[in-house]
Design a protein around this motif. Structure first.
Motif, PDB file in Angstrom:
ATOM      1  N   ARG A 202       0.798  -1.225   0.000  1.00 45.59           N
ATOM      2  CA  ARG A 202       0.000   0.000   0.000  1.00 45.59           C
ATOM      3  C   ARG A 202       0.835   1.281   0.000  1.00 45.59           C
ATOM      4  O   ARG A 202       0.304   2.357  -0.294  1.00 45.59           O
ATOM      5  N   SER A 203       2.102   1.200   0.348  1.00 38.51           N
ATOM      6  CA  SER A 203       2.934   2.401   0.404  1.00 38.51           C
ATOM      7  C   SER A 203       3.283   2.882  -1.003  1.00 38.51           C
ATOM      8  O   SER A 203       3.309   2.095  -1.958  1.00 38.51           O
ATOM      9  N   ALA A 204       3.579   4.169  -1.109  1.00 34.58           N
ATOM     10  CA  ALA A 204       4.108   4.691  -2.366  1.00 34.58           C
ATOM     11  C   ALA A 204       5.416   3.974  -2.659  1.00 34.58           C
ATOM     12  O   ALA A 204       6.208   3.709  -1.757  1.00 34.58           O
ATOM     13  N   ARG A 205       5.632   3.647  -3.919  1.00 31.92           N
ATOM     14  CA  ARG A 205       6.847   2.914  -4.277  1.00 31.92           C
ATOM     15  C   ARG A 205       8.040   3.862  -4.272  1.00 31.92           C
ATOM     16  O   ARG A 205       8.124   4.770  -5.088  1.00 31.92           O
ATOM     17  N   PRO A 206       8.969   3.688  -3.345  1.00 32.50           N
ATOM     18  CA  PRO A 206      10.133   4.575  -3.316  1.00 32.50           C
ATOM     19  C   PRO A 206      11.160   4.183  -4.370  1.00 32.50           C
ATOM     20  O   PRO A 206      11.312   3.012  -4.703  1.00 32.50           O
ATOM     21  N   ALA A 207      11.858   5.170  -4.906  1.00 30.32           N
ATOM     22  CA  ALA A 207      13.017   4.887  -5.733  1.00 30.32           C
ATOM     23  C   ALA A 207      14.120   4.344  -4.830  1.00 30.32           C
ATOM     24  O   ALA A 207      14.189   4.689  -3.653  1.00 30.32           O
ATOM     25  N   GLY A 208      14.960   3.497  -5.364  1.00 35.42           N
ATOM     26  CA  GLY A 208      16.052   2.973  -4.567  1.00 35.42           C
ATOM     27  C   GLY A 208      16.229   1.483  -4.780  1.00 35.42           C
ATOM     28  O   GLY A 208      15.610   0.883  -5.662  1.00 35.42           O
ATOM     29  N   ARG A 209      17.067   0.882  -3.940  1.00 36.70           N
ATOM     30  CA  ARG A 209      17.444  -0.519  -4.105  1.00 36.70           C
ATOM     31  C   ARG A 209      17.130  -1.320  -2.852  1.00 36.70           C
ATOM     32  O   ARG A 209      17.314  -0.838  -1.728  1.00 36.70           O
ATOM     33  N   ILE A 210      16.715  -2.562  -3.084  1.00 38.30           N
ATOM     34  CA  ILE A 210      16.406  -3.479  -1.990  1.00 38.30           C
ATOM     35  C   ILE A 210      17.224  -4.753  -2.163  1.00 38.30           C
ATOM     36  O   ILE A 210      17.175  -5.396  -3.217  1.00 38.30           O
ATOM     37  N   TYR A 211      17.949  -5.115  -1.113  1.00 38.81           N
ATOM     38  CA  TYR A 211      18.580  -6.421  -1.029  1.00 38.81           C
ATOM     39  C   TYR A 211      17.778  -7.245  -0.022  1.00 38.81           C
ATOM     40  O   TYR A 211      17.552  -6.808   1.104  1.00 38.81           O
ATOM     41  N   LEU A 212      17.354  -8.433  -0.446  1.00 40.97           N
ATOM     42  CA  LEU A 212      16.543  -9.318   0.391  1.00 40.97           C
ATOM     43  C   LEU A 212      17.111 -10.718   0.295  1.00 40.97           C
ATOM     44  O   LEU A 212      17.406 -11.197  -0.806  1.00 40.97           O
ATOM     45  N   ASP A 213      17.267 -11.394   1.437  1.00 40.97           N
ATOM     46  CA  ASP A 213      17.764 -12.764   1.373  1.00 40.97           C
ATOM     47  C   ASP A 213      17.125 -13.657   2.424  1.00 40.97           C
ATOM     48  O   ASP A 213      16.400 -13.194   3.309  1.00 40.97           O
ATOM     49  N   ILE A 214      17.402 -14.942   2.302  1.00 39.49           N
ATOM     50  CA  ILE A 214      16.928 -15.949   3.256  1.00 39.49           C
ATOM     51  C   ILE A 214      17.848 -17.156   3.174  1.00 39.49           C
ATOM     52  O   ILE A 214      18.398 -17.452   2.108  1.00 39.49           O
ATOM     53  N   GLY A 215      18.036 -17.826   4.294  1.00 41.64           N
ATOM     54  CA  GLY A 215      18.779 -19.075   4.309  1.00 41.64           C
ATOM     55  C   GLY A 215      17.821 -20.249   4.189  1.00 41.64           C
ATOM     56  O   GLY A 215      16.787 -20.283   4.869  1.00 41.64           O
ATOM     57  N   LEU A 216      18.149 -21.202   3.351  1.00 40.82           N
ATOM     58  CA  LEU A 216      17.244 -22.323   3.131  1.00 40.82           C
ATOM     59  C   LEU A 216      17.183 -23.267   4.323  1.00 40.82           C
ATOM     60  O   LEU A 216      16.314 -24.141   4.368  1.00 40.82           O
ATOM     61  N   ARG A 217      18.066 -23.063   5.304  1.00 42.77           N
ATOM     62  CA  ARG A 217      18.021 -23.871   6.526  1.00 42.77           C
ATOM     63  C   ARG A 217      17.237 -23.167   7.634  1.00 42.77           C
ATOM     64  O   ARG A 217      17.253 -23.604   8.779  1.00 42.77           O
ATOM     65  N   GLU A 218      16.536 -22.100   7.299  1.00 43.99           N
ATOM     66  CA  GLU A 218      15.773 -21.352   8.305  1.00 43.99           C
ATOM     67  C   GLU A 218      14.343 -21.850   8.466  1.00 43.99           C
ATOM     68  O   GLU A 218      13.624 -21.382   9.351  1.00 43.99           O
ATOM     69  N   GLY A 219      13.922 -22.773   7.643  1.00 38.27           N
ATOM     70  CA  GLY A 219      12.577 -23.313   7.767  1.00 38.27           C
ATOM     71  C   GLY A 219      11.709 -22.960   6.578  1.00 38.27           C
ATOM     72  O   GLY A 219      11.826 -21.869   6.004  1.00 38.27           O
ATOM     73  N   GLU A 220      10.826 -23.890   6.226  1.00 34.56           N
ATOM     74  CA  GLU A 220      10.018 -23.739   5.010  1.00 34.56           C
ATOM     75  C   GLU A 220       9.150 -22.486   5.041  1.00 34.56           C
ATOM     76  O   GLU A 220       9.029 -21.777   4.036  1.00 34.56           O
ATOM     77  N   ARG A 221       8.543 -22.198   6.194  1.00 35.34           N
ATOM     78  CA  ARG A 221       7.666 -21.027   6.258  1.00 35.34           C
ATOM     79  C   ARG A 221       8.429 -19.744   5.948  1.00 35.34           C
ATOM     80  O   ARG A 221       7.943 -18.882   5.204  1.00 35.34           O
ATOM     81  N   HIS A 222       9.622 -19.607   6.513  1.00 38.70           N
ATOM     82  CA  HIS A 222      10.398 -18.383   6.314  1.00 38.70           C
ATOM     83  C   HIS A 222      10.858 -18.251   4.870  1.00 38.70           C
ATOM     84  O   HIS A 222      10.885 -17.137   4.317  1.00 38.70           O
ATOM     85  N   VAL A 223      11.195 -19.363   4.244  1.00 33.45           N
ATOM     86  CA  VAL A 223      11.581 -19.322   2.835  1.00 33.45           C
ATOM     87  C   VAL A 223      10.386 -18.913   1.976  1.00 33.45           C
ATOM     88  O   VAL A 223      10.510 -18.080   1.069  1.00 33.45           O
ATOM     89  N   MET A 224       9.231 -19.475   2.254  1.00 33.38           N
ATOM     90  CA  MET A 224       8.041 -19.141   1.482  1.00 33.38           C
ATOM     91  C   MET A 224       7.666 -17.664   1.634  1.00 33.38           C
ATOM     92  O   MET A 224       7.259 -17.007   0.669  1.00 33.38           O
ATOM     93  N   LEU A 225       7.801 -17.129   2.847  1.00 33.88           N
ATOM     94  CA  LEU A 225       7.502 -15.717   3.060  1.00 33.88           C
ATOM     95  C   LEU A 225       8.492 -14.829   2.303  1.00 33.88           C
ATOM     96  O   LEU A 225       8.104 -13.794   1.747  1.00 33.88           O
ATOM     97  N   ALA A 226       9.763 -15.215   2.293  1.00 40.24           N
ATOM     98  CA  ALA A 226      10.761 -14.433   1.555  1.00 40.24           C
ATOM     99  C   ALA A 226      10.450 -14.428   0.062  1.00 40.24           C
ATOM    100  O   ALA A 226      10.552 -13.391  -0.610  1.00 40.24           O
ATOM    101  N   ARG A 227      10.062 -15.566  -0.470  1.00 39.32           N
ATOM    102  CA  ARG A 227       9.706 -15.638  -1.896  1.00 39.32           C
ATOM    103  C   ARG A 227       8.457 -14.819  -2.190  1.00 39.32           C
ATOM    104  O   ARG A 227       8.366 -14.159  -3.244  1.00 39.32           O
ATOM    105  N   ARG A 228       7.524 -14.853  -1.261  1.00 35.88           N
ATOM    106  CA  ARG A 228       6.314 -14.044  -1.430  1.00 35.88           C
ATOM    107  C   ARG A 228       6.659 -12.561  -1.447  1.00 35.88           C
ATOM    108  O   ARG A 228       6.123 -11.790  -2.257  1.00 35.88           O
ATOM    109  N   MET A 229       7.576 -12.123  -0.556  1.00 37.89           N
ATOM    110  CA  MET A 229       7.995 -10.726  -0.544  1.00 37.89           C
ATOM    111  C   MET A 229       8.729 -10.383  -1.830  1.00 37.89           C
ATOM    112  O   MET A 229       8.519  -9.304  -2.409  1.00 37.89           O
ATOM    113  N   ARG A 230       9.606 -11.252  -2.293  1.00 32.21           N
ATOM    114  CA  ARG A 230      10.290 -11.019  -3.578  1.00 32.21           C
ATOM    115  C   ARG A 230       9.276 -10.769  -4.692  1.00 32.21           C
ATOM    116  O   ARG A 230       9.392  -9.814  -5.459  1.00 32.21           O
ATOM    117  N   ASP A 231       8.267 -11.632  -4.762  1.00 28.27           N
ATOM    118  CA  ASP A 231       7.262 -11.505  -5.822  1.00 28.27           C
ATOM    119  C   ASP A 231       6.471 -10.209  -5.697  1.00 28.27           C
ATOM    120  O   ASP A 231       6.148  -9.559  -6.702  1.00 28.27           O
TER     121      ASP A 231
END
Length: 277
Positions: A202-231
């Motif tokens: 819902r926020s205005a899209r800011p100009a700039g750069r985003i680095y986002l990551d996740i470790g695959l050993r952190e658990g399936e839910r956390h990986v799925m949430l990271a992929r959802r945020m990426r999308d």
């Protein structure tokens, strides 16, 4: 009056000492009128800082006591001296400001949301906006006044891991006049019934750069949430490899050593001279 000191850094590992030729400066006991408490800052200046009058981009990072020294960290440090040494040899030289967390108040301060399972009290989140006020009204003016910074948005970033990654991502969208880039390492996207997704959508899209990551050993839910945020970020117009870098670390767990290892590769993407695109 605030004290100010330079640390004569003598790392136990000789490899660390060889990797980094900058300096660490400690500003202890910084009062937060916004939160009613105190904490230290640790400021890393690059190797070239003492040699002239150049100004530098700044990266503000949460959990400052976990960044440089295993003796002050919770469960091992990020080893940022090694990462910054590697970056400096490639011409990437930010000032890094580590903001110490406030101990038991960390859970509260690093989220603008309330986690329902906490019952809304006893460190259940919700003080994140006041924490960010502390960062932009107290910490940033202090750093800009004492160091040769580039204070503009394009040269100012924010980063953190876990809840520190959550508050950093939130700050990028809510305070887009202040921060031009963000590093969210294994952010706690689940917190507060996943409320960060609504903020990003819902926020205005800011100009700039985003680095986002996740470790695959952190658990399936956390990986799925990271992929959802990426999308969601791609849907909002962030372009992979240009304004968005998403990383999945096959061996990554939820720990400082893994975040520090990934930080080295994140830094060149985040810190670019005078550009927010």
């Amino acid at each position: 009056m605030l004290g100010f000191s330079r640390l004569a850094v003598r790392w136990r590992s000789r490899a660390r000492a060889r990797a980094w030729r900058g300096e660490l400066h400690v500003i202890p006991d910084v009062l937060s009128p916004e939160l009613g408490n105190r904490r230290s800052l640790i400021v890393s200046t690059p190797a070239s800082y003492a040699a002239g009058d150049r100004r530098y981009p700044v990266l503000y990072m949460q959990d400052g006591q976990n960044l440089f020294d295993p003796r002050t960290s919770f469960a091992g440090d990020w080893g940022l001296s090694t990462a910054l040494g590697w970056a400096s040899r490639r011409g990437i030289e930010p000032i890094v400001v580590g903001i110490y967390n406030a101990g038991t108040a960390r859970f509260d301060e690093y989220s603008p949301f309330v986690e329902p399972r906490s019952g809304g009290g006893g460190g259940g989140g919700g003080a994140g906006d006041r924490y960010l006020e502390f960062l932009i009204r107290t910490v940033k003016p202090l750093v800009d006044g004492r160091f040769r910074t580039l204070p503009d948005r394009a040269s100012t970033g924010i980063a953190g891991s876990s809840l520190g990654g959550l508050i950093s991502l939130y700050a990028f969208f809510r305070l887009h006049s202040v921060f031009g880039f963000v590093g969210a390492f294994s952010p706690s996207l689940w917190f507060g019934n996943e409320a960060i997704f609504d903020v990003v959508a819902r926020s205005a899209r800011p100009a700039g750069r985003i680095y986002l990551d996740i470790g695959l050993r952190e658990g399936e839910r956390h990986v799925m949430l990271a992929r959802r945020m990426r999308d969601l970020l791609i849907e909002r117009g962030f372009e992979p490899r240009r304004t968005l870098r998403y990383v999945e670390d096959r061996q990554g767990a939820h720990r400082e050593a893994d975040w520090g290892r990934r930080f080295r590769k994140a830094l060149p993407f985040l810190v670019r001279d005078g550009s927010i695109t």
